[in-house]
Motif scaffolding. Structure first.
Motif, PDB file in Angstrom:
ATOM      1  N   LEU A   1     -44.860-103.227  29.303  1.00  0.00           N
ATOM      2  CA  LEU A   1     -45.318-102.597  28.077  1.00  0.00           C
ATOM      3  C   LEU A   1     -46.220-103.548  27.322  1.00  0.00           C
ATOM      4  CD1 LEU A   1     -43.501-103.944  25.605  1.00  0.00           C
ATOM      5  CD2 LEU A   1     -41.777-102.413  26.477  1.00  0.00           C
ATOM      6  N   GLU A   2     -46.961-103.003  26.364  1.00  0.00           N
ATOM      7  CA  GLU A   2     -47.828-103.834  25.535  1.00  0.00           C
ATOM      8  C   GLU A   2     -47.399-103.715  24.094  1.00  0.00           C
ATOM      9  OE1 GLU A   2     -51.813-102.635  26.404  1.00  0.00           O
ATOM     10  OE2 GLU A   2     -51.840-103.752  28.303  1.00  0.00           O
ATOM     11  N   ILE A   3     -47.370-104.840  23.408  1.00  0.00           N
ATOM     12  CA  ILE A   3     -47.069-104.805  21.971  1.00  0.00           C
ATOM     13  C   ILE A   3     -48.359-105.207  21.262  1.00  0.00           C
ATOM     14  CG2 ILE A   3     -45.579-105.660  20.128  1.00  0.00           C
ATOM     15  CD1 ILE A   3     -43.476-106.300  22.210  1.00  0.00           C
ATOM     16  N   THR A   4     -48.971-104.226  20.621  1.00  0.00           N
ATOM     17  CA  THR A   4     -50.321-104.459  20.090  1.00  0.00           C
ATOM     18  C   THR A   4     -50.330-105.292  18.813  1.00  0.00           C
ATOM     19  OG1 THR A   4     -50.142-102.294  19.076  1.00  0.00           O
ATOM     20  CG2 THR A   4     -51.423-102.427  21.109  1.00  0.00           C
ATOM     21  N   ASP A   5     -49.230-105.183  18.011  1.00  0.00           N
ATOM     22  CA  ASP A   5     -49.271-105.870  16.719  1.00  0.00           C
ATOM     23  C   ASP A   5     -48.560-107.224  16.740  1.00  0.00           C
ATOM     24  OD1 ASP A   5     -46.778-104.911  17.077  1.00  0.00           O
ATOM     25  OD2 ASP A   5     -46.579-103.966  15.110  1.00  0.00           O
ATOM     26  N   PHE A   6     -48.367-107.798  17.935  1.00  0.00           N
ATOM     27  CA  PHE A   6     -47.659-109.076  18.021  1.00  0.00           C
ATOM     28  C   PHE A   6     -48.643-110.236  17.868  1.00  0.00           C
ATOM     29  CE2 PHE A   6     -45.288-112.572  19.765  1.00  0.00           C
ATOM     30  CZ  PHE A   6     -43.960-112.264  19.518  1.00  0.00           C
ATOM     31  N   GLU A   7     -48.446-111.050  16.847  1.00  0.00           N
ATOM     32  CA  GLU A   7     -49.354-112.182  16.625  1.00  0.00           C
ATOM     33  C   GLU A   7     -48.776-113.476  17.182  1.00  0.00           C
ATOM     34  OE1 GLU A   7     -52.404-112.187  15.558  1.00  0.00           O
ATOM     35  OE2 GLU A   7     -52.386-110.021  15.293  1.00  0.00           O
ATOM     36  N   GLN A   8     -47.600-113.830  16.700  1.00  0.00           N
ATOM     37  CA  GLN A   8     -46.964-115.057  17.151  1.00  0.00           C
ATOM     38  C   GLN A   8     -45.465-114.988  16.885  1.00  0.00           C
ATOM     39  OE1 GLN A   8     -47.565-118.852  15.105  1.00  0.00           O
ATOM     40  NE2 GLN A   8     -48.495-119.665  16.965  1.00  0.00           N
ATOM     41  N   GLY A   9     -44.661-115.574  17.769  1.00  0.00           N
ATOM     42  CA  GLY A   9     -43.214-115.593  17.564  1.00  0.00           C
ATOM     43  C   GLY A   9     -42.529-116.221  18.754  1.00  0.00           C
ATOM     44  N   THR A  10     -41.218-116.456  18.619  1.00  0.00           N
ATOM     45  CA  THR A  10     -40.483-117.079  19.722  1.00  0.00           C
ATOM     46  C   THR A  10     -39.940-115.998  20.660  1.00  0.00           C
ATOM     47  OG1 THR A  10     -38.406-116.962  18.530  1.00  0.00           O
ATOM     48  CG2 THR A  10     -39.736-118.968  18.219  1.00  0.00           C
ATOM     49  N   ILE A  11     -39.454-116.461  21.800  1.00  0.00           N
ATOM     50  CA  ILE A  11     -38.798-115.550  22.747  1.00  0.00           C
ATOM     51  C   ILE A  11     -37.619-114.864  22.052  1.00  0.00           C
ATOM     52  CG2 ILE A  11     -37.298-115.521  24.799  1.00  0.00           C
ATOM     53  CD1 ILE A  11     -40.168-115.626  25.631  1.00  0.00           C
ATOM     54  N   ALA A  12     -36.846-115.629  21.291  1.00  0.00           N
ATOM     55  CA  ALA A  12     -35.684-115.054  20.589  1.00  0.00           C
ATOM     56  C   ALA A  12     -36.128-113.937  19.646  1.00  0.00           C
ATOM     57  CB  ALA A  12     -34.952-116.151  19.824  1.00  0.00           C
ATOM     58  N   GLN A  13     -37.246-114.148  18.958  1.00  0.00           N
ATOM     59  CA  GLN A  13     -37.751-113.109  18.031  1.00  0.00           C
ATOM     60  C   GLN A  13     -38.215-111.870  18.797  1.00  0.00           C
ATOM     61  OE1 GLN A  13     -40.540-115.694  16.064  1.00  0.00           O
ATOM     62  NE2 GLN A  13     -39.265-115.859  14.221  1.00  0.00           N
ATOM     63  N   LEU A  14     -38.851-112.085  19.946  1.00  0.00           N
ATOM     64  CA  LEU A  14     -39.292-110.941  20.750  1.00  0.00           C
ATOM     65  C   LEU A  14     -38.091-110.143  21.263  1.00  0.00           C
ATOM     66  CD1 LEU A  14     -41.478-109.270  22.163  1.00  0.00           C
ATOM     67  CD2 LEU A  14     -41.418-110.917  24.049  1.00  0.00           C
ATOM     68  N   ARG A  15     -37.026-110.848  21.642  1.00  0.00           N
ATOM     69  CA  ARG A  15     -35.813-110.155  22.088  1.00  0.00           C
ATOM     70  C   ARG A  15     -35.302-109.229  20.985  1.00  0.00           C
ATOM     71  NH1 ARG A  15     -33.203-112.502  26.870  1.00  0.00           N
ATOM     72  NH2 ARG A  15     -33.751-114.697  27.043  1.00  0.00           N
ATOM     73  N   LEU A  16     -35.288-109.739  19.753  1.00  0.00           N
ATOM     74  CA  LEU A  16     -34.796-108.923  18.626  1.00  0.00           C
ATOM     75  C   LEU A  16     -35.672-107.694  18.424  1.00  0.00           C
ATOM     76  CD1 LEU A  16     -33.779-111.632  15.975  1.00  0.00           C
ATOM     77  CD2 LEU A  16     -32.280-110.149  17.330  1.00  0.00           C
ATOM     78  N   GLU A  17     -36.966-107.904  18.552  1.00  0.00           N
ATOM     79  CA  GLU A  17     -37.893-106.777  18.367  1.00  0.00           C
ATOM     80  C   GLU A  17     -37.674-105.717  19.447  1.00  0.00           C
ATOM     81  OE1 GLU A  17     -41.854-107.941  17.357  1.00  0.00           O
ATOM     82  OE2 GLU A  17     -42.697-106.035  18.038  1.00  0.00           O
ATOM     83  N   LEU A  18     -37.502-106.160  20.695  1.00  0.00           N
ATOM     84  CA  LEU A  18     -37.293-105.217  21.794  1.00  0.00           C
ATOM     85  C   LEU A  18     -35.944-104.504  21.676  1.00  0.00           C
ATOM     86  CD1 LEU A  18     -38.712-107.311  24.785  1.00  0.00           C
ATOM     87  CD2 LEU A  18     -39.731-105.251  23.797  1.00  0.00           C
ATOM     88  N   ALA A  19     -34.955-105.214  21.128  1.00  0.00           N
ATOM     89  CA  ALA A  19     -33.615-104.626  20.984  1.00  0.00           C
ATOM     90  C   ALA A  19     -33.641-103.378  20.100  1.00  0.00           C
ATOM     91  CB  ALA A  19     -32.653-105.657  20.416  1.00  0.00           C
ATOM     92  N   ASN A  20     -34.641-103.285  19.220  1.00  0.00           N
ATOM     93  CA  ASN A  20     -34.760-102.114  18.335  1.00  0.00           C
ATOM     94  C   ASN A  20     -35.176-100.850  19.077  1.00  0.00           C
ATOM     95  OD1 ASN A  20     -34.105-103.440  15.977  1.00  0.00           O
ATOM     96  ND2 ASN A  20     -36.199-104.209  15.710  1.00  0.00           N
ATOM     97  N   LYS A  21     -35.577-101.003  20.340  1.00  0.00           N
ATOM     98  CA  LYS A  21     -36.069 -99.838  21.078  1.00  0.00           C
ATOM     99  C   LYS A  21     -34.941 -98.899  21.531  1.00  0.00           C
ATOM    100  CE  LYS A  21     -39.308-100.451  24.211  1.00  0.00           C
ATOM    101  NZ  LYS A  21     -40.353 -99.487  23.783  1.00  0.00           N
TER     102      LYS A  21
END
Lengths: 82, 150
Positions: free
Chosen positions: A19-39
């Motif tokens: 998948l592509e996340i268009t509005d992702f600028e910068q963050g850690t792997i841990a932060q990306l995990r949290l964002e994906l968990a919302n799906k």
């Protein structure tokens, strides 16, 4: 924008290979995990935990590793080659 | 030489390649991994090897570089197959040539131990009834194998 890939059992459990996340600028792997968990619940269960290993631009990384726009991130189960 | 491929490989061809290159080497060690039956009462047809194409060769290169830094070896070849394989098929080849056997043996084992821990391949056991296909889990032995190199 970042591209996120999934492999092996994880790809099947999430029914998603990339998948592509268009509005992702910068963050850690841990932060990306949290964002994906919302799906959804499957995502929360399989991505938020630490069972999925992570790579940035084809290099294995830690939870605190930084992702930048344009990176290719991958999540996958422990490897079983050889 | 590092190769990730669907095609099978031939041990004798690989061995002759190692022999032909350098007359200063007195030892060649080769390792081949095969598809084995993890069977727990199901009709197993083989294994499907999934990988992360953009990362696989990179990861093997890294392991190879680390091995060459650590051991006195002149040549190190790795082949790993992907795709659908049958029981008994060859999966992986590691070939090492070195002036002395100790370094050659150790280098081949080092490469296999790291490959099993770091290279992005995943095995799925395929069964006659496709809905019973199952992903292979990592085992504790493989997880602990790296300790001897640290």
């Amino acid at each position: 924008m970042i591209k996120v890939l999934f492999f092996g059992r994880l790809r099947e459990l999430l029914d998603c290979s990339q998948l592509e996340i268009t509005d992702f600028e910068q963050g850690t792997i841990a932060q990306l995990r949290l964002e994906l968990a919302n799906k959804g619940t499957k995502w929360a269960e399989f991505i938020a935990g630490n069972n999925a290993l992570a790579a940035i631009n084809q290099e294995m990384v830690e939870e605190t590793s930084m992702i930048n726009s344009g990176d290719e991130v991958a999540f996958f189960p422990p490897v079983t080659g050889g | 030489m590092i190769s990730v491929q669907e095609a099978d490989f031939n041990l004798n061809t690989q061995y002759q390649m190692l022999r032909a290159k350098d007359n200063t080497d007195g030892a060649i060690v080769t390792f081949i991994g095969l598809v084995r039956d993890f069977n727990q009462g199901h009709d197993v047809t083989g294994l499907f090897l999934e990988h992360y194409p953009a990362m696989t060769a990179k990861s093997l290169e890294k392991i190879s570089d680390r091995a060459k830094e650590r051991f006195k070896v002149n040549q190190l070849d790795i082949i790993h197959r992907v795709g659908q394989l049958a029981l008994g098929d060859q999966i992986v080849y590691v070939g090492v040539s070195s002036p002395h056997r100790e370094e050659a043996f150790a280098c081949a084992q080092f490469v296999m131990d790291y490959l099993k821990k770091e290279a992005p391949f995943w095995k799925k056991e395929t069964r006659k009834k496709q809905q019973q296909d199952v992903w292979i889990e990592t085992n504790q032995k493989d997880k602990e194998a790296l300790k001897k190199w640290q």
